[in-house]
Design a protein around this motif. Structure first.
Motif, PDB file in Angstrom:
ATOM      1  N   LYS A 132       0.847  -1.198   0.000  1.00 34.69           N
ATOM      2  CA  LYS A 132       0.000   0.000   0.000  1.00 34.69           C
ATOM      3  C   LYS A 132       0.876   1.240   0.000  1.00 34.69           C
ATOM      4  CE  LYS A 132      -3.448  -1.835   2.794  1.00 34.69           C
ATOM      5  NZ  LYS A 132      -3.941  -1.850   4.126  1.00 34.69           N
ATOM      6  N   ASP A 133       0.695   2.076  -0.992  1.00 37.92           N
ATOM      7  CA  ASP A 133       1.484   3.304  -1.044  1.00 37.92           C
ATOM      8  C   ASP A 133       0.651   4.408  -0.389  1.00 37.92           C
ATOM      9  OD1 ASP A 133       3.560   4.967  -1.574  1.00 37.92           O
ATOM     10  OD2 ASP A 133       2.891   5.439  -3.615  1.00 37.92           O
ATOM     11  N   GLU A 134       0.689   4.454   0.929  1.00 29.06           N
ATOM     12  CA  GLU A 134      -0.164   5.393   1.656  1.00 29.06           C
ATOM     13  C   GLU A 134       0.668   6.273   2.572  1.00 29.06           C
ATOM     14  OE1 GLU A 134      -3.125   3.325   3.921  1.00 29.06           O
ATOM     15  OE2 GLU A 134      -4.173   5.166   4.473  1.00 29.06           O
ATOM     16  N   LYS A 135       0.312   7.556   2.630  1.00 24.88           N
ATOM     17  CA  LYS A 135       1.040   8.483   3.502  1.00 24.88           C
ATOM     18  C   LYS A 135       0.284   8.668   4.821  1.00 24.88           C
ATOM     19  CE  LYS A 135       4.529  10.136   0.955  1.00 24.88           C
ATOM     20  NZ  LYS A 135       5.079   8.758   0.913  1.00 24.88           N
ATOM     21  N   VAL A 136       1.036   8.849   5.898  1.00 27.07           N
ATOM     22  CA  VAL A 136       0.424   9.183   7.185  1.00 27.07           C
ATOM     23  C   VAL A 136       0.486  10.698   7.331  1.00 27.07           C
ATOM     24  CG1 VAL A 136       0.581   8.921   9.690  1.00 27.07           C
ATOM     25  CG2 VAL A 136       1.155   7.003   8.190  1.00 27.07           C
ATOM     26  N   GLU A 137      -0.662  11.342   7.196  1.00 26.33           N
ATOM     27  CA  GLU A 137      -0.681  12.799   7.269  1.00 26.33           C
ATOM     28  C   GLU A 137      -1.632  13.335   8.331  1.00 26.33           C
ATOM     29  OE1 GLU A 137      -1.535  13.375   3.195  1.00 26.33           O
ATOM     30  OE2 GLU A 137       0.561  13.661   2.642  1.00 26.33           O
ATOM     31  N   ARG A 138      -2.783  12.655   8.486  1.00 30.16           N
ATOM     32  CA  ARG A 138      -3.781  13.117   9.454  1.00 30.16           C
ATOM     33  C   ARG A 138      -3.850  12.107  10.594  1.00 30.16           C
ATOM     34  NH1 ARG A 138      -9.278  13.834   7.029  1.00 30.16           N
ATOM     35  NH2 ARG A 138      -9.419  15.773   8.185  1.00 30.16           N
ATOM     36  N   VAL A 139      -3.777  12.619  11.823  1.00 30.92           N
ATOM     37  CA  VAL A 139      -3.733  11.703  12.959  1.00 30.92           C
ATOM     38  C   VAL A 139      -4.602  12.171  14.122  1.00 30.92           C
ATOM     39  CG1 VAL A 139      -1.376  10.908  12.477  1.00 30.92           C
ATOM     40  CG2 VAL A 139      -1.725  12.882  13.959  1.00 30.92           C
ATOM     41  N   VAL A 140      -4.953  11.190  14.951  1.00 35.86           N
ATOM     42  CA  VAL A 140      -5.536  11.441  16.269  1.00 35.86           C
ATOM     43  C   VAL A 140      -4.425  11.082  17.239  1.00 35.86           C
ATOM     44  CG1 VAL A 140      -7.119  10.459  17.960  1.00 35.86           C
ATOM     45  CG2 VAL A 140      -7.916  10.925  15.652  1.00 35.86           C
ATOM     46  N   ILE A 141      -4.128  11.938  18.208  1.00 31.99           N
ATOM     47  CA  ILE A 141      -3.110  11.615  19.209  1.00 31.99           C
ATOM     48  C   ILE A 141      -3.783  11.548  20.570  1.00 31.99           C
ATOM     49  CG2 ILE A 141      -0.915  12.287  20.287  1.00 31.99           C
ATOM     50  CD1 ILE A 141      -0.178  13.804  17.791  1.00 31.99           C
ATOM     51  N   THR A 142      -3.447  10.523  21.345  1.00 32.86           N
ATOM     52  CA  THR A 142      -4.055  10.409  22.681  1.00 32.86           C
ATOM     53  C   THR A 142      -3.202  11.142  23.709  1.00 32.86           C
ATOM     54  OG1 THR A 142      -2.927   8.339  23.154  1.00 32.86           O
ATOM     55  CG2 THR A 142      -5.104   8.190  22.156  1.00 32.86           C
ATOM     56  N   VAL A 143      -3.873  11.675  24.719  1.00 32.37           N
ATOM     57  CA  VAL A 143      -3.197  12.352  25.828  1.00 32.37           C
ATOM     58  C   VAL A 143      -3.842  11.874  27.134  1.00 32.37           C
ATOM     59  CG1 VAL A 143      -2.548  14.467  24.602  1.00 32.37           C
ATOM     60  CG2 VAL A 143      -4.798  14.310  25.683  1.00 32.37           C
ATOM     61  N   PRO A 144      -3.101  11.945  28.240  1.00 35.71           N
ATOM     62  CA  PRO A 144      -3.728  11.608  29.524  1.00 35.71           C
ATOM     63  C   PRO A 144      -4.938  12.510  29.748  1.00 35.71           C
ATOM     64  CG  PRO A 144      -1.354  11.744  29.775  1.00 35.71           C
ATOM     65  CD  PRO A 144      -1.665  12.256  28.395  1.00 35.71           C
ATOM     66  N   ALA A 145      -6.005  11.942  30.286  1.00 36.86           N
ATOM     67  CA  ALA A 145      -7.224  12.728  30.489  1.00 36.86           C
ATOM     68  C   ALA A 145      -6.937  13.918  31.399  1.00 36.86           C
ATOM     69  CB  ALA A 145      -8.311  11.854  31.095  1.00 36.86           C
ATOM     70  N   TYR A 146      -5.972  13.752  32.312  1.00 43.63           N
ATOM     71  CA  TYR A 146      -5.727  14.804  33.297  1.00 43.63           C
ATOM     72  C   TYR A 146      -4.701  15.835  32.809  1.00 43.63           C
ATOM     73  CZ  TYR A 146      -6.757  16.413  37.986  1.00 43.63           C
ATOM     74  OH  TYR A 146      -7.221  17.142  39.054  1.00 43.63           O
ATOM     75  N   PHE A 147      -4.287  15.744  31.559  1.00 41.29           N
ATOM     76  CA  PHE A 147      -3.379  16.744  30.985  1.00 41.29           C
ATOM     77  C   PHE A 147      -4.053  18.109  31.032  1.00 41.29           C
ATOM     78  CE2 PHE A 147       0.184  15.411  27.781  1.00 41.29           C
ATOM     79  CZ  PHE A 147       0.937  14.940  28.833  1.00 41.29           C
ATOM     80  N   ASN A 148      -3.295  19.138  31.431  1.00 47.76           N
ATOM     81  CA  ASN A 148      -3.856  20.487  31.441  1.00 47.76           C
ATOM     82  C   ASN A 148      -3.712  21.113  30.048  1.00 47.76           C
ATOM     83  OD1 ASN A 148      -1.256  21.582  31.164  1.00 47.76           O
ATOM     84  ND2 ASN A 148      -0.983  21.733  33.377  1.00 47.76           N
ATOM     85  N   ASP A 149      -4.183  22.353  29.953  1.00 48.63           N
ATOM     86  CA  ASP A 149      -4.177  23.050  28.665  1.00 48.63           C
ATOM     87  C   ASP A 149      -2.772  23.088  28.044  1.00 48.63           C
ATOM     88  OD1 ASP A 149      -3.970  25.823  27.093  1.00 48.63           O
ATOM     89  OD2 ASP A 149      -6.065  25.189  27.044  1.00 48.63           O
ATOM     90  N   GLY A 150      -1.770  23.432  28.860  1.00 48.29           N
ATOM     91  CA  GLY A 150      -0.404  23.569  28.355  1.00 48.29           C
ATOM     92  C   GLY A 150       0.157  22.246  27.851  1.00 48.29           C
ATOM     93  N   GLN A 151      -0.153  21.159  28.575  1.00 52.27           N
ATOM     94  CA  GLN A 151       0.348  19.845  28.166  1.00 52.27           C
ATOM     95  C   GLN A 151      -0.317  19.390  26.867  1.00 52.27           C
ATOM     96  OE1 GLN A 151      -0.682  18.354  32.136  1.00 52.27           O
ATOM     97  NE2 GLN A 151       1.406  17.598  32.380  1.00 52.27           N
ATOM     98  N   ARG A 152      -1.599  19.739  26.712  1.00 46.76           N
ATOM     99  CA  ARG A 152      -2.312  19.413  25.470  1.00 46.76           C
ATOM    100  C   ARG A 152      -1.743  20.213  24.302  1.00 46.76           C
ATOM    101  NH1 ARG A 152      -7.372  16.757  26.563  1.00 46.76           N
ATOM    102  NH2 ARG A 152      -7.300  16.378  28.776  1.00 46.76           N
TER     103      ARG A 152
END
Lengths: 213, 625
Positions: free
Chosen positions: B151-171
């Motif tokens: 498959k010749d596919e590029k990774v361009e758009r992603v969802v990234i997970t963060v800890p639920a308790y991450f504050n605004d700055g960490q996000r």
């Protein structure tokens, strides 16, 4: 009037375009946002179903690949929707919001003790002061802490009773829309709930501090 | 439309996953067809970057050669290059916010700024830049794996997970990392929420779910209500500095207890001990007792660790996590008995003690049928497909973990958006002027649960204006604070009379500005040579300071181990280095640091010998008595 960012149709403000179903960033009151009748009593089941149904239609997750204009409308419409849902779901928040819609506002940080609570409040404050002054870990401090814990459940019970009374009155007020009386009664009961809430928070904090010490 | 991939950017390991024939699957990006890419980034003295398993090999550690000799290898930090692990612990923090235990691990360029900056070889890098290297490695690895599958596919758009308790700055820092890696971050998703999606809990009957996510560096607890495909988070709580790393650290302390402080802090020794500790901890999930060994120069530490002892070490951390669970359940206005299912996420939930305690708290056996290391990435892939519109029946309604407010008179925090409010959400607040002809209004935005502004975390400062000169109290400006579906704050302001949008000059208290990110993107292409010189000089000076300080300490403690001639040679180099350190000739500083290292090496070896002998003697005395 509001213009749909997707199809351009001008229409009455709602969260969803009547033509194409796209989200609209309309400024709406909480009842209108959820399409609920402007009443103090609310069918919570119907409210949740409506909230879920609208969320499915306008949530930003549904428009992740749309143009910026539509994404923005979705974001704002959903923010209005979630805030409206939270306000209407909770009887106290709903009551306070009702007052606001009628140009009334409960004074913030109301220090005046509601007369029917005067005796209870006086006793609690006496106990809190005693707990504060008693030497940490002493028998007296432990005994006072136990008394305060008992008092806390009494406060919680009073609060629960007030909330139940609030909901009972909602029915009454909806049937007899005498604006003037309604506002006065609503204000009285909401301010005693607000007062109890602050008092319980103070008690919790005092108990937490005594535990830490 | 290009496919959206799901990424778990973890403290210990990172993964990338995507939907394949209607089911989420992880993509093998690590060595040996493994899906786990260790979140370890090595930066060589010349700036070359390596991520993953190979980077672990470059960590400073002690190794036993074929001839039995023990030698110290790896990038030792500062000018020698460095290997950064657990970079997530530093995401979104200001220089002054680094936890004390995280401070000794690396060389920092500057501890006063609004962002942590690592000083590594010739470069100064922020945690977002280092995380971007991990993301880039995931992207490249996934594209390679897809190509191998035809498959010749590029990774361009992603969802990234963060800890639920991450504050605004960490996000924000996580989003910045995605941007720096050249990715479009379509959404940040909370890790426990993602995990609940992976379990396909919508196929179950309606109910309440608790997700207990105990990873390498962070702890989250989320309580969800699941109903007809709607995943509604009721409450979340956590600690962004609580995880398996903390347990490893206590094992290391126990392992190195007999060594003098100067040796404990040696990066080679410490890392070797950390590796041994982590492995022992993992083994003890299956066996009741295990040997733990660290080979030092000429000697070795050999001890035995039992599961009981490990559990005693882990207990305080687990207690902290369970306290957070109680708070989350109470915030959801439920009791543990109302929870219908409990899901375990994160490597630390493999410890039998953790499983027992969670089961006892919620009175039911937790679900752990999906690999706790993969479940978050799999859930991210499910959310990615929701965002692509291919999971029509599912919808996630998440919450903001911390209250948001503004500083009011007397330094009090006025809460505008309460914690556990469903996002996106917004609140409008009216502002006016306090004195006649005031042209600007300053607003200080805070995040946290404390009563006083000084106890909350500063999020940003806004300057509203210019406002037309008018008497005090006349201008009416409505400011809308909007938290988007990523849990990140957006602000705009409107003049209530004219309806005109006001400009808002945002100064984030922590984190990078847009300009800085632009600069970093350019820098990635062409390492800005100009201030490089200056930064290099600072880093060499820091190295000099470090080695001089360490030597002073060692001479104080073990001065008797140095003979007069040796001491003379040391003092001579020390004197020259002290002089060079204040100058601007960095080559000279580097040369003298090297020289000092050389003349002190026999001394260092003698200290190690003596320390170990001492430790062994003490032990045998204890055993005899």
């Amino acid at each position: 009037m509001i213009e749909c960012p997707s199809c351009g149709r001008r229409q009455q403000p709602l969260l969803i375009c009547a033509d194409c179903g796209s989200p609209l960033a309309a400024t709406l009151d909480c009842f209108a946002a959820l399409g609920m009748p402007r009443k103090l009593t609310i069918d919570l089941g119907a409210l949740e179903r409506r909230y879920h149904e609208l969320s499915r239609m306008i949530h930003p997750d549904r428009f992740a690949s749309s143009v910026a204009r539509v994404r923005d409308a979705s974001l704002r419409a959903t923010a209005t929707l979630t805030r409206s849902y939270r306000t209407l779901r909770d009887p106290v928040a709903r009551g306070l919001y009702w007052l606001e819609l009628n140009g009334e506002k409960l004074a913030e940080n109301n220090k005046r003790v509601p007369p029917e609570l005067a005796e209870l409040v006086f006793e609690v404050q006496e106990q809190l002061a005693g707990m504060h002054d008693a030497p940490a870990d002493s028998d007296a401090a432990c005994e006072l802490a136990a008394q305060v814990v008992a008092r806390r459940s009494q406060l919680q019970a009073t609060m629960d009773a007030s909330r139940a009374e609030l909901e009972r009155n909602f029915v009454k007020w909806d049937q007899r829309p005498d604006e003037k009386m309604l506002t006065l009664e609503l204000k009285a009961i909401l301010s005693s709930i607000a007062y109890l809430r602050t008092l319980i928070r103070d008690v919790d904090r005092a108990l937490e501090n005594s535990k830490a010490a | 439309m290009a496919r959206i991939f799901g990424i778990d950017l973890g403290t210990t390991n990172s993964l990338i996953a995507a939907m394949e024939d209607g089911a989420p699957r992880v993509i093998a990006v690590g060595g040996n067809h493994s899906a786990l890419l260790p979140s370890v980034v090595a930066i060589a003295p010349d700036g070359a970057i390596t991520v993953g398993e190979c980077a672990i090999e470059m960590e400073p550690h002690l190794t036993v050669e074929r001839d039995g000799r023990v030698s110290a290898i790896g990038f030792a930090g500062g000018q020698y290059g460095a290997v950064i692990r657990s970079v997530k612990r530093y995401m979104g923090l200001g220089g002054d916010e680094i936890a004390p235990e995280d401070r000794a691990r690396y060389t920092f360029a500057d501890l006063s700024g609004s962002v942590v900056r690592f000083q590594i070889g010739k470069r100064v890098l922020t945690p977002s830049q280092i995380s971007a290297e991990i993301l880039r490695a995931l992207k490249d690895g996934a594209e390679r794996a897809l190509r191998a599958a035809g498959k010749d596919e590029k990774v361009e758009r992603v969802v990234i997970t963060v800890p639920a308790y991450f504050n605004d700055g960490q996000r924000q820092a996580t989003k910045d990392a995605g941007r720096l890696a050249g990715l479009e971050v379509v959404r940040l998703v909370n890790e426990p929420t993602a995990a609940s999606l992976a379990y396909g809990l919508n196929k179950r009957a309606t109910g309440n779910v608790a997700v207990f996510d105990f990873g390498g560096g962070t702890f989250d607890i989320s309580i969800l209500s699941v109903k007809e495909g709607i995943f509604e988070v009721l409450a979340t709580n956590g600690d962004t500095h609580l995880g398996g790393d903390d347990i490893d650290r206590v094992i290391v302390d126990w392992l190195l207890a007999e060594l003098p402080d100067a040796l404990k802090l040696d990066r080679h020794v410490w890392n070797s001990a950390r590796m041994a500790a982590e492995n022992a901890k993992k083994r003890l999930s299956d066996v009741a007792e295990t040997p733990v060994a660290v080979d030092l120069l000429g000697h070795s530490i050999r001890k035995h660790l039992t599961r009981d002892a490990l559990e005693k070490m882990a207990e305080p951390f687990l207690a902290r996590a369970l306290k957070r669970c109680e708070l989350a359940v109470a915030d959801a206005q439920l009791t543990p008995a109302d929870i219908d299912a409990v899901v375990l996420v994160g490597g630390s939930t493999r410890m039998p003690l953790v499983r027992q305690r969670v089961a006892a708290m919620f009175h039911k056996e937790p679900l752990c049928s999906i690999d706790p290391d993969q479940v978050v990435a799999l859930g991210a892939a499910v959310q990615a497909s929701v965002l692509m519109g291919t999971q029509g029946d599912m919808l996630l309604l998440d919450v903001v973990p911390l209250s948001l407010g503004i500083e009011t008179m007397g330094g009090v925090m006025e809460r505008l958006i309460h914690r556990n409010t469903t996002i996106p959400t917004s609140v409008a607040e009216g502002f006016t002027t306090a004195v006649d002809n005031q042209t600007h209004v300053d607003i200080h935005v805070l995040q946290g649960e404390r009563e006083l502004a000084k106890d909350c975390r500063s999020l940003a400062r806004f300057k509203l204006g210019p406002i037309q000169p008018q008497p005090a109290g006349v201008p009416r400006i409505e400011v809308t604070f909007l938290i988007d579906a990523n849990g990140i704050l957006n602000v705009n302001a409107r003049d209530e009379r004219t309806g005109r949008e006001h400009s808002v000059d945002v100064k984030p208290s922590y984190g990078l500005t847009d300009d800085e990110i632009e600069r970093m993107l350019e820098e990635a292409i062409d390492l800005g040579e100009q201030d490089l010189e200056e930064r290099l000089l600072i880093s060499y000076r820091n190295d000099a300071e470090q080695i001089l300080g360490a030597l002073r300490k060692q001479l104080g403690e073990f001065g008797a181990l140095v003979d007069v001639g040796e001491r003379g040679r040391m003092d001579e180099v020390v004197e020259r280095l002290e002089a060079a350190r204040t100058g601007t000739d960095r080559e000279l500083i580097a040369k003298l640091v090297e020289e000092l290292n050389e003349v002190t090496t026999p001394f260092a070896e003698r200290i190690m010998d003596a320390a170990i002998k001492l430790a062994l003697e003490k032990k045998s005395v204890e055993e005899l008595s």
